[in-house]
Scaffold this active site. Structure first.
Site, PDB file in Angstrom:
ATOM      1  N   LYS A  86      41.253  48.196  14.819  1.00  0.00           N
ATOM      2  CA  LYS A  86      41.611  48.335  13.770  1.00  0.00           C
ATOM      3  C   LYS A  86      42.850  48.285  12.915  1.00  0.00           C
ATOM      4  O   LYS A  86      43.995  48.188  12.451  1.00  0.00           O
ATOM      5  CB  LYS A  86      40.441  48.377  13.061  1.00  0.00           C
ATOM      6  CG  LYS A  86      39.199  47.587  12.953  1.00  0.00           C
ATOM      7  CD  LYS A  86      38.153  47.462  11.795  1.00  0.00           C
ATOM      8  CE  LYS A  86      37.336  46.129  11.512  1.00  0.00           C
ATOM      9  NZ  LYS A  86      36.229  46.416  10.934  1.00  0.00           N
ATOM     10  N   LYS A  97      34.501  41.145  21.590  1.00  0.00           N
ATOM     11  CA  LYS A  97      33.446  40.730  20.973  1.00  0.00           C
ATOM     12  C   LYS A  97      33.362  39.400  19.467  1.00  0.00           C
ATOM     13  O   LYS A  97      34.383  40.017  19.648  1.00  0.00           O
ATOM     14  CB  LYS A  97      32.784  41.886  19.975  1.00  0.00           C
ATOM     15  CG  LYS A  97      33.279  42.760  18.952  1.00  0.00           C
ATOM     16  CD  LYS A  97      32.096  43.480  18.258  1.00  0.00           C
ATOM     17  CE  LYS A  97      32.968  43.802  17.164  1.00  0.00           C
ATOM     18  NZ  LYS A  97      31.941  44.286  15.941  1.00  0.00           N
ATOM     19  N   LYS A 109      32.809  39.264  12.176  1.00  0.00           N
ATOM     20  CA  LYS A 109      32.815  37.718  10.974  1.00  0.00           C
ATOM     21  C   LYS A 109      34.266  37.728  10.435  1.00  0.00           C
ATOM     22  O   LYS A 109      35.210  36.560  10.075  1.00  0.00           O
ATOM     23  CB  LYS A 109      32.326  37.684  10.750  1.00  0.00           C
ATOM     24  CG  LYS A 109      32.117  39.410  10.287  1.00  0.00           C
ATOM     25  CD  LYS A 109      31.216  39.449   8.919  1.00  0.00           C
ATOM     26  CE  LYS A 109      29.952  40.389   9.286  1.00  0.00           C
ATOM     27  NZ  LYS A 109      30.811  42.402   8.814  1.00  0.00           N
TER      28      LYS A 109
HETATM   29  N1  AQP Z   1      29.420  40.660  18.655  1.00  0.00           N
HETATM   30  C1  AQP Z   1      28.199  41.797  18.167  1.00  0.00           C
HETATM   31  N2  AQP Z   1      27.408  41.204  19.061  1.00  0.00           N
HETATM   32  C2  AQP Z   1      26.379  42.671  18.987  1.00  0.00           C
HETATM   33  N3  AQP Z   1      26.168  42.648  17.568  1.00  0.00           N
HETATM   34  C3  AQP Z   1      27.265  42.596  16.687  1.00  0.00           C
HETATM   35  N4  AQP Z   1      27.126  43.279  15.376  1.00  0.00           N
HETATM   36  C4  AQP Z   1      28.129  43.257  15.473  1.00  0.00           C
HETATM   37  N5  AQP Z   1      29.345  42.480  16.035  1.00  0.00           N
HETATM   38  C5  AQP Z   1      28.146  42.132  16.901  1.00  0.00           C
HETATM   39  C6  AQP Z   1      26.210  44.014  14.699  1.00  0.00           C
HETATM   40  O1  AQP Z   1      25.771  43.942  13.360  1.00  0.00           O
HETATM   41  C7  AQP Z   1      26.223  44.949  12.583  1.00  0.00           C
HETATM   42  C8  AQP Z   1      26.508  44.541  11.481  1.00  0.00           C
HETATM   43  O2  AQP Z   1      28.142  44.947  11.582  1.00  0.00           O
HETATM   44  P1  AQP Z   1      29.481  45.099  10.112  1.00  0.00           P
HETATM   45  O3  AQP Z   1      29.600  44.442   9.530  1.00  0.00           O
HETATM   46  O4  AQP Z   1      28.749  46.868   9.935  1.00  0.00           O
HETATM   47  O5  AQP Z   1      30.347  45.525  11.942  1.00  0.00           O
HETATM   48  P2  AQP Z   1      30.727  45.096  12.624  1.00  0.00           P
HETATM   49  O6  AQP Z   1      30.567  45.269  13.399  1.00  0.00           O
HETATM   50  O7  AQP Z   1      32.542  45.526  12.511  1.00  0.00           O
HETATM   51  O8  AQP Z   1      30.911  43.630  13.028  1.00  0.00           O
HETATM   52  P3  AQP Z   1      31.990  41.758  12.830  1.00  0.00           P
HETATM   53  O9  AQP Z   1      31.525  40.388  12.695  1.00  0.00           O
HETATM   54  O10 AQP Z   1      33.072  42.568  13.802  1.00  0.00           O
HETATM   55  O11 AQP Z   1      32.850  43.073  12.152  1.00  0.00           O
HETATM   56  P4  AQP Z   1      34.653  42.678  11.178  1.00  0.00           P
HETATM   57  O12 AQP Z   1      34.873  42.033  11.739  1.00  0.00           O
HETATM   58  O13 AQP Z   1      34.565  43.005   9.615  1.00  0.00           O
HETATM   59  O14 AQP Z   1      34.826  44.024  11.420  1.00  0.00           O
HETATM   60  C9  AQP Z   1      26.365  46.127  13.733  1.00  0.00           C
HETATM   61  O15 AQP Z   1      24.858  47.376  13.872  1.00  0.00           O
HETATM   62  C10 AQP Z   1      26.674  45.452  14.943  1.00  0.00           C
HETATM   63  O16 AQP Z   1      26.839  46.426  16.210  1.00  0.00           O
END
Ligand code: AQP
Length: 336
Positions: free
Chosen positions: A115, A197, A200
């Site tokens: 990040k 990965k 969102k």
């Molecule tokens: N690609 C993924 N595959 C499986 N699990 C995933 N998680 C996130 N991406 C994947 C799991 O979703 C839960 C919630 O995640 P979060 O919203 O707290 O933050 P994150 O992991 O940073 O998810 P994003 O989608 O990548 O958000 P942004 O883009 O804002 O950083 C967690 O349990 C995570 O493991």
């Protein structure tokens, strides 16, 4: 809370509409685990502030995420559902845990490094402190287990280290939590760059499927998914694109990877991509419909949120008082 059950905590950030990755890696399992555990599910809005956001959009996304949790099957009668910022104990325990966390270990976190590159113009202390706030989220509720995707494994390790460090320094206080990582779906990859990965907040909308995408959009995104030129539907480390699609299909249908390979043996990528798209679209269509319905009843969502904050606040404050006492913060005696 039933005392014979173990406690489970998990959260997601309202940083966009949850993707298929968030669903398969986390939310789908939250629903299945509701009967087995005392479940506490949070909307991590404070975590969201580590990246610059449009305030109006953050507010809207927070409410939308609550509706999505419920639409996915998280039952507010069974599980405690609340907004992180509505329970001030999260920020308060973070301060105490900060006094036990070292900049070196926080600077080594993969998410912080990723990040920091992505938001080079805003590498703030909150971004670095993200895993300490996450540790506070979990430790406040004495969570025994935390369902997470693979990407959060390192942060959970830090939570465990901080709990053990506190317990060693001030006597047994925190439960040291264990992760629950799904067998299939623990790391869903981007449809445009299968080495990364699915996220969102990815600026390329074709890289993810959001839980609010309509059928046509879902199928179009799968048709455009990046694969190789080999044209054989086989799960293999050197075929990350097609392996990701096999994983998605298997995780959604509940079939194992080899079953999916057999089912599509001899078929072309085009046909397989459409089958994955249709399967995913059918699985998320009811979630989309229910979310939109719930969003039209804001009074109900506000009520769920308030009840959740009361329940979570009660539990969190009990832990926080204990922590304050253990570290030596003075508290006046209350008259009986
Ligand atoms: N690609 C993924 N595959 C499986 N699990 C995933 N998680 C996130 N991406 C994947 C799991 O979703 C839960 C919630 O995640 P979060 O919203 O707290 O933050 P994150 O992991 O940073 O998810 P994003 O989608 O990548 O958000 P942004 O883009 O804002 O950083 C967690 O349990 C995570 O493991």
């Amino acid at each position: 809370m039933q005392t014979d059950k173990k406690t489970l905590f998990s959260a997601a950030q309202p940083s966009g509409v949850p993707t298929l990755g968030n669903y398969l890696g986390a939310i789908k399992n939250w629903v299945m685990l509701q009967d087995e555990y005392n479940c506490i599910y949070s909307i991590a809005d404070l975590h969201c502030l580590t990246v610059r956001r449009e305030p109006k959009e953050l507010r809207a996304k927070s409410l939308e995420l609550l509706a999505l949790y419920i639409a996915c099957g998280v039952d507010p009668e069974k599980s405690c559902l609340f907004m992180q910022s509505h329970v001030p104990a999260h920020a308060e325990l973070t301060w105490i845990l900060n006094t036990l966390a070292y900049p070196g270990e926080l600077g080594r976190m993969t998410q912080f490094k990723d990040k920091s590159k992505k938001h080079a113009d805003n590498v703030n202390m909150g971004l670095m402190d993200y895993p300490v706030l996450m540790a506070a989220d979990i430790l406040l509720y004495g969570a025994d287990v935390v369902p997470i995707g693979v990407d959060q494994k390192q942060h959970l390790e830090l939570t465990r280290d901080l709990a053990i460090r506190f317990n060693n320094r001030y006597s047994e206080t925190f439960v040291v939590p264990e992760p629950i990582i799904p067998g299939i779906g623990a790391k869903i990859m981007s449809l445009q760059d299968p080495e990364r990965k699915m996220s969102k907040s990815d600026p390329n909308e074709n890289s993810y499927v959001s839980l609010l995408d309509d059928e046509e959009t879902v199928i179009r995104k799968f048709k455009r998914a990046v694969t190789d030129s080999d044209n054989s539907i086989r799960f293999s480390a050197d075929k990350p694109g097609i392996s990701n699609l096999i994983t998605i299909y298997s995780a959604v249908t509940g079939e194992n990877i080899s079953c999916t390979e057999e089912k599509f043996a001899g078929k072309g990528y085009g046909e397989f991509k459409i089958a994955v798209g249709e399967t995913v679209a059918a699985a998320i269509a009811p979630v989309r419909k229910k979310t939109l319905e719930l969003l039209s009843d804001k009074a109900y969502l506000d009520e769920v949120m308030k009840n959740g904050a009361d329940r979570a606040g009660y539990l969190a404050n009990k832990t926080l008082s204990k922590v304050y006492r253990k570290v030596g913060l003075y508290s006046p005696e209350r008259k009986k």
